[in-house]
Design an enzyme around this catalytic site. Structure first.
Site, PDB file in Angstrom:
ATOM      1  NE  ARG A 250      -4.189  -1.617   0.084  1.00 20.09           N
ATOM      2  CZ  ARG A 250      -4.261  -2.737  -0.618  1.00 20.09           C
ATOM      3  NH1 ARG A 250      -3.207  -3.094  -1.359  1.00 20.09           N
ATOM      4  NH2 ARG A 250      -5.325  -3.504  -0.580  1.00 20.09           N
ATOM      5  CD  GLU A 278      -3.684   2.377  -5.779  1.00 18.04           C
ATOM      6  OE1 GLU A 278      -3.696   1.294  -6.359  1.00 18.04           O
ATOM      7  OE2 GLU A 278      -2.973   2.590  -4.785  1.00 18.04           O
ATOM      8  CG  HIS A 297      -3.251  -1.687  -7.136  1.00 24.09           C
ATOM      9  ND1 HIS A 297      -3.811  -1.023  -6.069  1.00 24.09           N
ATOM     10  CD2 HIS A 297      -2.970  -2.933  -6.682  1.00 24.09           C
ATOM     11  CE1 HIS A 297      -3.875  -1.823  -5.024  1.00 24.09           C
ATOM     12  NE2 HIS A 297      -3.372  -2.987  -5.370  1.00 24.09           N
TER      13      HIS A 297
END
Length: 339
Positions: A250, A278, A297
């Site tokens: 993360r 993100e 991701h």
């Protein structure tokens, strides 16, 4: 003659729009229909306000098969599911939809986190090997120069022989990365505050020592209050010049502002599949720095890798139907130190 009693558990699929179509093949749906009493094409996208068919199925369901986008199982939702006894999650973390109300009611929970760990570990292995060979930067320079160069002279500090790799977090992914590294000539360090003895061939060290000794640092710790910015200014400054930081966990685990200071100077390299936020801002240097590989991701399950998670989840459904324990059951206490 009395009719045969159908003792198969009733099951309802509950996940976000479009997920079931990617997760389940026709063979998966056929197996679910054989193992349970279910409509394998009925998917509840919103358990808080289900359509009439989903609401009726929820009222009878003993099992939920969930995946990404599943509705939180609030007390209100659980009140509409009086027979619910177990949740099988065909993905990794269950923190987004398993609530305290589930544990209070004694609902059993399992997930396909082990299946989802495999592609992340494979991505990490590739990143480690490419980092040692300086594949990203050499490919960029090759494209820029388009001439013969003395690459052997330029690569004296490259290579993967006896390089030191630091693994942060003995999670499923971290442990799998360590297994994948065994055939190679690496020295492997591990930091995890919950681990008291390292796997064979791995040295357990404090975090600051791991950062100071490693030329590749790979992050596999969970996102918890205690892990926020666990790689901060001191840890990043301790990394030797040329170290590659790999983050597939993360973004919040790394102090991105502090990291950018080292990246913009070219002192460190990074392979980042996650950031904080993100999606970096359009002005972020991460998009254009030559020493940064930024991916959206994608380390976790995608494409046909989702079918591996479905396989594991359906095996857990089969175990439940046979009255067996789940192979990978999750308990409330696990979530205090896992993703």
């Amino acid at each position: 003659m009395h009719p045969t009693t159908d003792n198969r558990p009733r099951l309802l699929l509950a996940m976000g729009p479009g997920i079931a179509e990617r997760l389940l093949t026709d063979a998966h749906r056929e197996r679910l229909a054989a193992l349970t009493r279910t409509d394998p094409h009925l998917v509840a996208h919103d358990l808080a306000a289900p359509d009439p068919r989903a609401a009726a199925a929820l009222a009878e369901a003993e099992l939920l098969l969930t995946c990404w986008g599943a509705s939180p199982l609030t007390p209100e939702v659980l009140a509409r599911a009086p027979r619910l006894a177990a949740v099988v999650h065909a993905a990794g973390s269950v923190k987004h939809h398993i609530t305290d109300a589930c544990w209070t009611r004694g609902i059993r929970v399992t997930s396909a986190a082990a299946a989802n760990a495999l592609p992340v570990a494979e991505y990490t292995l590739a990143a480690i090997l490419f980092a040692g060979k300086r594949v990203l930067r050499s490919a960029q320079q090759y494209a820029e120069l388009r001439t013969d160069q003395a690459w052997l002279d330029a690569s004296t500090a490259w290579g993967n022989y006896r390089r030191t790799v630091g693994i942060i977090g003995a999670s499923r992914i971290g442990r799998r990365v360590i297994e994948l590294l065994r055939p190679f000539d690496f020295e492997v360090l591990l930091y995890d505050p919950y681990v008291t003895s390292a796997p064979p061939g791995v040295e357990l060290v404090p975090l600051d020592e791991l950062c100071a000794r490693s030329t590749v640092v790979s992050v596999h710790a969970p996102q918890l209050p205690s892990t926020h910015h666990m790689l901060g200014p001191a840890q990043l400054a301790a990394m030797p010049d040329g170290t590659t930081l790999i983050n597939t966990a993360r973004g919040s685990l790394v102090d991105e502002e502090a990291l950018l200071g080292h990246l913009t100077k070219g002192r460190l390299h990074a392979v980042l599949d996650v950031t904080d936020p993100e999606l970096p801002s359009p002005e972020s240097p991460l998009w254009t720095l030559p020493n940064v590989l930024l991916t959206p991701h994608v380390a976790g399950s995608l494409g046909n890798e989702l079918h591996r998670m479905a396989d594991q989840a359906i095996e857990e459904v089969a175990r439940y139907g046979r009255g067996e324990a789940f192979a990978d059951e999750i308990r409330a206490a696990d979530l205090t130190r896992s993703a």
